[in-house]
Design a protein around this motif. Structure first.
Motif, PDB file in Angstrom:
ATOM      1  N   THR A  91      19.848  34.035  -1.611  1.00  9.65           N
ATOM      2  CA  THR A  91      19.651  35.240  -2.422  1.00  9.65           C
ATOM      3  C   THR A  91      20.422  35.142  -3.736  1.00  9.65           C
ATOM      4  N   SER A  92      21.618  34.592  -3.687  1.00 13.21           N
ATOM      5  CA  SER A  92      22.407  34.396  -4.909  1.00 13.21           C
ATOM      6  C   SER A  92      21.677  33.470  -5.866  1.00 13.21           C
ATOM      7  N   SER A  93      21.083  32.421  -5.320  1.00 10.85           N
ATOM      8  CA  SER A  93      20.327  31.476  -6.148  1.00 10.85           C
ATOM      9  C   SER A  93      19.134  32.156  -6.810  1.00 10.85           C
ATOM     10  N   MET A  94      18.511  33.101  -6.100  1.00  9.58           N
ATOM     11  CA  MET A  94      17.391  33.830  -6.700  1.00  9.58           C
ATOM     12  C   MET A  94      17.860  34.667  -7.888  1.00  9.58           C
ATOM     13  N   TRP A  95      19.042  35.275  -7.777  1.00 12.97           N
ATOM     14  CA  TRP A  95      19.584  36.025  -8.900  1.00 12.97           C
ATOM     15  C   TRP A  95      19.901  35.110 -10.068  1.00 12.97           C
ATOM     16  N   ALA A  96      20.297  33.872  -9.744  1.00 17.64           N
ATOM     17  CA  ALA A  96      20.536  32.900 -10.810  1.00 17.64           C
ATOM     18  C   ALA A  96      19.240  32.625 -11.570  1.00 17.64           C
ATOM     19  N   ARG A  97      18.129  32.520 -10.858  1.00 21.63           N
ATOM     20  CA  ARG A  97      16.845  32.273 -11.531  1.00 21.63           C
ATOM     21  C   ARG A  97      16.430  33.465 -12.395  1.00 21.63           C
ATOM     22  N   VAL A  98      16.805  34.674 -11.954  1.00 22.08           N
ATOM     23  CA  VAL A  98      16.544  35.852 -12.785  1.00 22.08           C
ATOM     24  C   VAL A  98      17.315  35.725 -14.101  1.00 22.08           C
ATOM     25  N   GLY A  99      18.554  35.244 -14.014  1.00 22.25           N
ATOM     26  CA  GLY A  99      19.331  35.009 -15.231  1.00 22.25           C
ATOM     27  C   GLY A  99      18.658  33.994 -16.131  1.00 22.25           C
ATOM     28  N   GLY A 100      18.053  32.963 -15.523  1.00 24.82           N
ATOM     29  CA  GLY A 100      17.331  31.967 -16.318  1.00 24.82           C
ATOM     30  C   GLY A 100      16.121  32.553 -17.023  1.00 24.82           C
ATOM     31  N   VAL A 101      15.464  33.505 -16.381  1.00 26.49           N
ATOM     32  CA  VAL A 101      14.308  34.175 -17.006  1.00 26.49           C
ATOM     33  C   VAL A 101      14.759  35.054 -18.167  1.00 26.49           C
ATOM     34  N   ILE A 102      15.897  35.732 -18.000  1.00 25.90           N
ATOM     35  CA  ILE A 102      16.393  36.648 -19.033  1.00 25.90           C
ATOM     36  C   ILE A 102      16.911  35.889 -20.256  1.00 25.90           C
ATOM     37  N   SER A 103      17.480  34.715 -20.042  1.00 27.68           N
ATOM     38  CA  SER A 103      18.171  33.978 -21.097  1.00 27.68           C
ATOM     39  C   SER A 103      17.358  33.801 -22.383  1.00 27.68           C
ATOM     40  N   PRO A 104      16.069  33.389 -22.320  1.00 25.49           N
ATOM     41  CA  PRO A 104      15.314  33.228 -23.570  1.00 25.49           C
ATOM     42  C   PRO A 104      15.155  34.523 -24.355  1.00 25.49           C
ATOM     43  N   PHE A 105      15.106  35.649 -23.657  1.00 30.17           N
ATOM     44  CA  PHE A 105      14.965  36.922 -24.362  1.00 30.17           C
ATOM     45  C   PHE A 105      16.273  37.330 -25.033  1.00 30.17           C
ATOM     46  N   VAL A 106      17.400  36.935 -24.441  1.00 30.71           N
ATOM     47  CA  VAL A 106      18.688  37.171 -25.103  1.00 30.71           C
ATOM     48  C   VAL A 106      18.742  36.369 -26.397  1.00 30.71           C
ATOM     49  N   LEU A 107      18.271  35.123 -26.350  1.00 32.17           N
ATOM     50  CA  LEU A 107      18.249  34.294 -27.557  1.00 32.17           C
ATOM     51  C   LEU A 107      17.363  34.908 -28.639  1.00 32.17           C
ATOM     52  N   LEU A 108      16.317  35.612 -28.224  1.00 37.35           N
ATOM     53  CA  LEU A 108      15.409  36.243 -29.178  1.00 37.35           C
ATOM     54  C   LEU A 108      16.077  37.383 -29.944  1.00 37.35           C
ATOM     55  N   SER A 109      17.192  37.888 -29.421  1.00 32.28           N
ATOM     56  CA  SER A 109      17.875  38.993 -30.089  1.00 32.28           C
ATOM     57  C   SER A 109      18.478  38.578 -31.426  1.00 32.28           C
ATOM     58  N   ASP A 110      18.468  37.271 -31.729  1.00 32.54           N
ATOM     59  CA  ASP A 110      19.001  36.845 -33.025  1.00 32.54           C
ATOM     60  C   ASP A 110      18.143  37.312 -34.183  1.00 32.54           C
ATOM     61  N   THR A 111      16.908  37.746 -33.889  1.00 33.93           N
ATOM     62  CA  THR A 111      16.052  38.287 -34.950  1.00 33.93           C
ATOM     63  C   THR A 111      16.591  39.624 -35.451  1.00 33.93           C
ATOM     64  N   ALA A 112      17.312  40.349 -34.594  1.00 28.81           N
ATOM     65  CA  ALA A 112      17.932  41.609 -35.002  1.00 28.81           C
ATOM     66  C   ALA A 112      19.241  41.357 -35.734  1.00 28.81           C
ATOM     67  N   TRP A 113      19.996  40.357 -35.219  1.00 27.85           N
ATOM     68  CA  TRP A 113      21.278  40.014 -35.844  1.00 27.85           C
ATOM     69  C   TRP A 113      21.660  38.624 -35.358  1.00 27.85           C
ATOM     70  N   GLY A 114      21.931  37.717 -36.251  1.00 31.03           N
ATOM     71  CA  GLY A 114      22.161  36.323 -35.913  1.00 31.03           C
ATOM     72  C   GLY A 114      23.172  36.072 -34.805  1.00 31.03           C
ATOM     73  N   PRO A 115      24.385  36.665 -34.877  1.00 30.79           N
ATOM     74  CA  PRO A 115      25.406  36.382 -33.851  1.00 30.79           C
ATOM     75  C   PRO A 115      25.183  37.090 -32.516  1.00 30.79           C
TER      76      PRO A 115
END
Length: 568
Positions: free
Chosen positions: A476-500
């Motif tokens: 189950t912990s590993s499944m939550w890790a995969r959820v983090g992997g799915v979220i990660s690209p969208f966090v990177l996309l937040s640089d369009t609002a502000w670079g840092p």
């Protein structure tokens, strides 16, 4: 009945035979890293602006291109860089061959004056800077402007495939075995990896990559479990760590391949075909002896032990092969994920563990996929990000054996978080360009720290959960890790609002995860829980006995209760 644990006393926990089998699996695991972080190069972003058709016909030479841009492309203000730059998504609508051919450079040399001219979208396509990356899905499928989020979505769906693979192939390996699961995963990586290289459009690319993601994790998990099950319990942490090191080697090799192959199709084809030489190694792989034992296939376990004894140059007594079969334990019931959160302490512990797995994976892949934003050479940055993982993984073993699990895990997450917070502010335009190495160094410190915490959380989680739900807890912990992997690209996309912003999110979440990890119990050198009741009270602080005045007050309260029958 064959006793494999007893056999290891003669074979050695990690003898020559086990090392040979591990070496083959180490090589077979390495290409998994290629696909996991390939989007750093497959979807590499480059400078671009609207295409200006007719420039050559109008008499403009390459050296005059900036003049043409001054007249044809509006200027927009970039707050992150604190400077004006050419628009990447619009051009002036009144630009044509005639107007370009009848105006001279001095007329439009002033970059800061856009006038009252109307602008339109890039209706004639885009021009891309192909100096470093000759071709990527970013340039081929025009993932710019309105479609700029599509490359992040593609990576998120790849991680969704990884999630599906962890569930599907994880269960399959428990049913048919580790070795039999590994083969179809390798074949799927080859078939759909090659198919991805010939994808005619983005949708096909995403679907094929999703299947590759599922196959990659299936092969990694099968090999990971196989090597940890063939060695003694005292060597499991060591071989598990070296499995992670194979991933680090894969990242460094990936940087070299990307440097040599500047086309995404050539790169994707190469990292997929590399698995073909791995197929012959599969025939020499052994099935997990412990899994065979759980299936009652003692003859195969005996054959493996005798083969290992011959290679290791030892003699295993016949008593190992004729151990009296133990009486089956009474089935105490089936346990599910609900048992992880059914009681108060287990619930609190599980929430903290799941949060840590999610954050660590999100930050790990976020830093790995975002090396191109650090400035400097993309290929060197990517290789360094893989290189720093090796001392991080090895160091985490010794740190946890000396200081325990809790403090090294918390410290690495906090250190990684601090590094992430400062990383973007030590890169241009915030500091001079010659100070950019400081930004890269801090990013590597962050990668070092999160890699160490990734290794620690694996075996720490297994130690915290009681035996009856240990597999369920880690899975189950590993499944939550995969959820983090799915979220990660969208966090990177937040640089369009502000670079840092992506680095700030990674930093805050890392520090938060490190802080709440201190709520978890230390497991070094203590007996591990077996039942749910033991898990609920595991390492729970007992109240201190009353002393002095407290004893007198307690005696008076008990006296009053005896007299009145009610609590004061």
């Amino acid at each position: 009945m064959v006793d494999y644990e007893a056999a290891l006393e003669y074979l050695g926990s990690f003898g020559k035979y086990q090392k040979l089998k591990f070496a083959m699996l180490f090589v077979m695991q390495t290409p998994v890293a290629f696909h996991m972080l390939a989007m750093s190069f497959l979807a590499a972003k480059v400078d671009h602006h609207c295409a200006l058709p007719g420039m050559k016909e109008a008499g403009f030479e390459p050296q005059d291109s900036e003049c043409a841009l001054n007249f044809s492309i509006p200027l927009v203000y970039n707050e992150d860089k604190d400077d004006w730059e050419f628009s990447q998504c619009t051009r002036y609508s009144d630009v044509g061959i005639y107007s370009l051919g009848n105006l001279s450079c001095p007329y439009f040399a002033d970059k800061n004056e856009t006038g009252e001219r109307s602008a339109t979208k890039c209706d004639q396509g885009w021009w891309y800077d192909r100096t470093q990356y000759h071709e990527s899905i970013f340039t081929e499928f025009d993932l710019v402007c309105e479609k700029k989020a599509m490359s992040n979505i593609a990576q998120a769906l790849y991680m969704l495939g990884v999630l599906l693979g962890s569930v599907g192939f994880g269960q399959l390996s428990d049913i048919i075995g580790r070795k039999k699961t590994l083969l179809p995963c390798l074949v799927l990586q080859i078939i759909f990896g090659v198919a991805t290289a010939f994808a005619p459009d983005l949708t096909t690319f995403i679907i094929f990559r999703l299947i590759v993601g599922a196959a990659c994790l299936g092969s990694f998990l099968s090999a990971y479990v196989a090597v940890t099950e063939m060695v003694g319990t005292d060597k499991r942490t060591l071989v598990a760590t070296w499995c992670q090191i194979s991933f680090a080697f894969g990242l460094m090799i990936m940087a070299l391949l990307a440097y040599l192959l500047r086309s995404w199709r050539h790169l994707q084809l190469t990292i997929s075909l590399i698995n073909i030489p791995m197929l012959p190694l599969w025939w020499f792989m052994i099935e997990s002896p412990r899994w065979l034992q759980s299936q009652g296939r003692d003859e195969e376990v005996e054959r493996i032990i005798r083969e290992a004894a011959k290679v290791n140059g030892v003699v295993v007594p016949e008593s190992v092969f004729t151990t009296k079969k133990a009486e089956p334990k009474e089935d105490t019931g089936k346990y599910t994920v609900l048992d992880l959160v059914r009681t108060p302490n287990m619930r609190k512990r599980s929430i903290v563990i799941f949060f840590n797995w999610l954050v660590i994976t999100m930050v790990y892949y976020g830093l790995g996929l975002n090396t191109s934003s650090l400035g400097g050479n993309d290929y060197i940055n990517f290789a360094l990000a893989g290189l720093v993982e090796i001392p991080a993984l090895i160091g985490s073993i010794y740190a946890t054996d000396y200081f325990g699990r809790r403090y090294p895990h918390s410290a690495t997450l906090v250190l990684g978080g601090i590094a992430c917070l400062f990383t973007p502010y030590l890169a241009p335009p915030y500091v001079a360009k010659h100070l950019n190495p400081l930004s890269i160094t801090l990013a590597m410190v962050g990668k070092f720290a999160v890699t160490a915490s990734f290794n620690i959380i694996y075996f720490w989680t297994a130690e915290m959960y009681p035996t009856v739900v240990r597999n369920v807890g880690v899975g189950t912990s590993s499944m939550w890790a995969r959820v983090g992997g799915v979220i990660s690209p969208f966090v990177l996309l937040s640089d369009t609002a502000w670079g840092p912003l992506p680095y700030l999110i990674f930093g805050v979440l890392s520090m938060t995860a490190g802080a709440v990890a201190l709520l978890l119990p230390e497991t070094l050198g203590v007996p591990l829980p077996d039942t749910l009741e033991e898990g609920e009270h595991f390492r729970r602080k007992k109240p201190n006995p009353p002393r002095g005045k407290e004893v007198k007050e307690q005696e008076m309260r008990l006296t009053q209760e005896d007299q009145t029958g009610n609590k004061v």
